[in-house]
Design an enzyme around this catalytic site. Structure first.
Site, PDB file in Angstrom:
ATOM      1  N   ASP A  89     -24.819  82.317  98.027  1.00  0.00           N
ATOM      2  CA  ASP A  89     -25.006  82.006  99.809  1.00  0.00           C
ATOM      3  C   ASP A  89     -25.236  82.899 100.746  1.00  0.00           C
ATOM      4  O   ASP A  89     -24.652  84.407 100.701  1.00  0.00           O
ATOM      5  CB  ASP A  89     -23.740  81.616  99.735  1.00  0.00           C
ATOM      6  CG  ASP A  89     -23.570  80.757 101.244  1.00  0.00           C
ATOM      7  OD1 ASP A  89     -23.199  79.405 101.175  1.00  0.00           O
ATOM      8  OD2 ASP A  89     -23.495  80.866 101.951  1.00  0.00           O
ATOM      9  N   ASN A  99     -18.141  70.199  99.106  1.00  0.00           N
ATOM     10  CA  ASN A  99     -17.864  69.615 100.440  1.00  0.00           C
ATOM     11  C   ASN A  99     -18.497  68.779 101.042  1.00  0.00           C
ATOM     12  O   ASN A  99     -19.297  68.537 100.573  1.00  0.00           O
ATOM     13  CB  ASN A  99     -18.245  70.639 102.091  1.00  0.00           C
ATOM     14  CG  ASN A  99     -17.208  71.587 101.826  1.00  0.00           C
ATOM     15  OD1 ASN A  99     -16.322  72.234 101.148  1.00  0.00           O
ATOM     16  ND2 ASN A  99     -18.019  72.825 101.899  1.00  0.00           N
ATOM     17  N   GLY A 148     -16.635  68.716 105.470  1.00  0.00           N
ATOM     18  CA  GLY A 148     -17.672  69.689 106.196  1.00  0.00           C
ATOM     19  C   GLY A 148     -18.945  70.220 106.042  1.00  0.00           C
ATOM     20  O   GLY A 148     -18.427  71.410 105.513  1.00  0.00           O
ATOM     21  N   GLN A 149     -19.115  69.467 105.038  1.00  0.00           N
ATOM     22  CA  GLN A 149     -20.794  69.233 104.791  1.00  0.00           C
ATOM     23  C   GLN A 149     -21.974  69.424 106.341  1.00  0.00           C
ATOM     24  O   GLN A 149     -21.831  68.136 106.366  1.00  0.00           O
ATOM     25  CB  GLN A 149     -21.180  68.484 103.285  1.00  0.00           C
ATOM     26  CG  GLN A 149     -22.332  68.565 102.918  1.00  0.00           C
ATOM     27  CD  GLN A 149     -23.083  67.367 102.229  1.00  0.00           C
ATOM     28  OE1 GLN A 149     -22.425  66.152 101.920  1.00  0.00           O
ATOM     29  NE2 GLN A 149     -23.484  67.204 101.311  1.00  0.00           N
ATOM     30  N   HIS A 165     -24.061  70.438  96.714  1.00  0.00           N
ATOM     31  CA  HIS A 165     -24.231  71.677  95.948  1.00  0.00           C
ATOM     32  C   HIS A 165     -22.422  71.948  96.008  1.00  0.00           C
ATOM     33  O   HIS A 165     -21.634  70.897  96.598  1.00  0.00           O
ATOM     34  CB  HIS A 165     -24.706  72.834  97.372  1.00  0.00           C
ATOM     35  CG  HIS A 165     -24.070  72.842  98.399  1.00  0.00           C
ATOM     36  ND1 HIS A 165     -24.690  71.608  99.860  1.00  0.00           N
ATOM     37  CD2 HIS A 165     -23.028  73.278  99.180  1.00  0.00           C
ATOM     38  CE1 HIS A 165     -23.830  71.481 100.598  1.00  0.00           C
ATOM     39  NE2 HIS A 165     -23.048  72.593 100.007  1.00  0.00           N
ATOM     40  N   HIS A 214     -20.238  75.103  96.002  1.00  0.00           N
ATOM     41  CA  HIS A 214     -19.522  76.513  95.693  1.00  0.00           C
ATOM     42  C   HIS A 214     -18.669  76.661  94.912  1.00  0.00           C
ATOM     43  O   HIS A 214     -17.990  76.595  94.709  1.00  0.00           O
ATOM     44  CB  HIS A 214     -18.797  76.494  97.530  1.00  0.00           C
ATOM     45  CG  HIS A 214     -19.738  75.899  98.936  1.00  0.00           C
ATOM     46  ND1 HIS A 214     -19.617  76.982  99.680  1.00  0.00           N
ATOM     47  CD2 HIS A 214     -19.569  74.550  99.065  1.00  0.00           C
ATOM     48  CE1 HIS A 214     -20.257  76.052 100.442  1.00  0.00           C
ATOM     49  NE2 HIS A 214     -20.378  74.748 100.177  1.00  0.00           N
TER      50      HIS A 214
HETATM   51  P1  5GP Z   1     -22.007  73.871 103.079  1.00  0.00           P
HETATM   52  O1  5GP Z   1     -20.995  73.877 104.217  1.00  0.00           O
HETATM   53  O2  5GP Z   1     -22.694  72.631 103.508  1.00  0.00           O
HETATM   54  O3  5GP Z   1     -21.138  72.898 101.821  1.00  0.00           O
HETATM   55  O4  5GP Z   1     -21.830  74.609 102.696  1.00  0.00           O
HETATM   56  C1  5GP Z   1     -23.557  75.326 102.971  1.00  0.00           C
HETATM   57  C2  5GP Z   1     -23.612  75.947 102.406  1.00  0.00           C
HETATM   58  O5  5GP Z   1     -24.823  76.706 103.038  1.00  0.00           O
HETATM   59  C3  5GP Z   1     -23.053  77.390 103.691  1.00  0.00           C
HETATM   60  O6  5GP Z   1     -21.758  78.350 102.880  1.00  0.00           O
HETATM   61  C4  5GP Z   1     -23.930  78.236 104.165  1.00  0.00           C
HETATM   62  O7  5GP Z   1     -23.803  79.878 104.630  1.00  0.00           O
HETATM   63  C5  5GP Z   1     -25.406  78.536 102.874  1.00  0.00           C
HETATM   64  N1  5GP Z   1     -26.776  77.931 103.140  1.00  0.00           N
HETATM   65  C6  5GP Z   1     -27.028  78.319 104.613  1.00  0.00           C
HETATM   66  N2  5GP Z   1     -28.313  78.218 104.631  1.00  0.00           N
HETATM   67  C7  5GP Z   1     -28.571  79.059 103.598  1.00  0.00           C
HETATM   68  C8  5GP Z   1     -29.930  79.454 103.382  1.00  0.00           C
HETATM   69  O8  5GP Z   1     -30.976  79.610 104.018  1.00  0.00           O
HETATM   70  N3  5GP Z   1     -29.980  80.317 102.098  1.00  0.00           N
HETATM   71  C9  5GP Z   1     -28.386  80.887 101.809  1.00  0.00           C
HETATM   72  N4  5GP Z   1     -28.741  81.448 100.499  1.00  0.00           N
HETATM   73  N5  5GP Z   1     -27.521  79.943 101.640  1.00  0.00           N
HETATM   74  C10 5GP Z   1     -27.146  79.063 102.903  1.00  0.00           C
END
Ligand code: 5GP
Length: 114
Positions: free
Chosen positions: A30, A87, A93-94, A100, A102
């Site tokens: 991340d 998420n 909180g997505q 994906h 985490h």
């Molecule tokens: P969400 O909030 O959708 O569950 O998580 C999205 C995750 O993607 C976040 O933890 C954020 O830091 C990560 N993320 C967003 N853009 C990028 C990117 O360009 N590269 C990487 N490696 N992670 C990303």
């Protein structure tokens, strides 16, 4: 499904620190880690969220769970323990609309999450 940051990572259009790659999924670090180890496991198939997966995706979802455990092992966080989070949609909180998981570890997690 529209292009997302993650579909661009899958296509190699955006760089990522990829730690796992197979026929069905990839895992990468991340960009904004919330723990000493913070990986994202994503399917190659364009599924928006866990709520958008179907019964046809059952085997794929099982595979993604196995890869979560394998990357945790690879990152040496499996023995101490780790957390897997999906998420999902707005209240979950997505931010990125590509399924994906985490994988977080390297520190003790708190409960309940925020
Ligand atoms: P969400 O909030 O959708 O569950 O998580 C999205 C995750 O993607 C976040 O933890 C954020 O830091 C990560 N993320 C967003 N853009 C990028 C990117 O360009 N590269 C990487 N490696 N992670 C990303």
């Amino acid at each position: 499904m529209a292009d997302t940051i993650f579909s661009k990572i899958l296509a190699g259009e955006i760089p990522a620190d990829i730690v796992w790659s197979d026929e069905f999924c990839i895992a990468f670090r991340d960009i904004n880690p919330q723990a000493p180890a913070h990986l994202l496991v994503i399917p190659r198939k364009a599924i928006v969220s866990l709520a958008d997966a179907s019964d046809d995706d059952t085997a794929l979802l099982g595979h993604l769970m196995r890869v979560c455990a394998k990357v945790a092992e690879q990152e040496k966080i499996a023995d101490a323990g780790f957390r897997v989070v999906a998420n999902t949609r707005t209240d979950g909180g997505q931010d990125v609309p590509h399924l994906h998981f985490h994988v977080l570890g390297g520190r003790a997690m708190k409960w309940p999450p925020g």
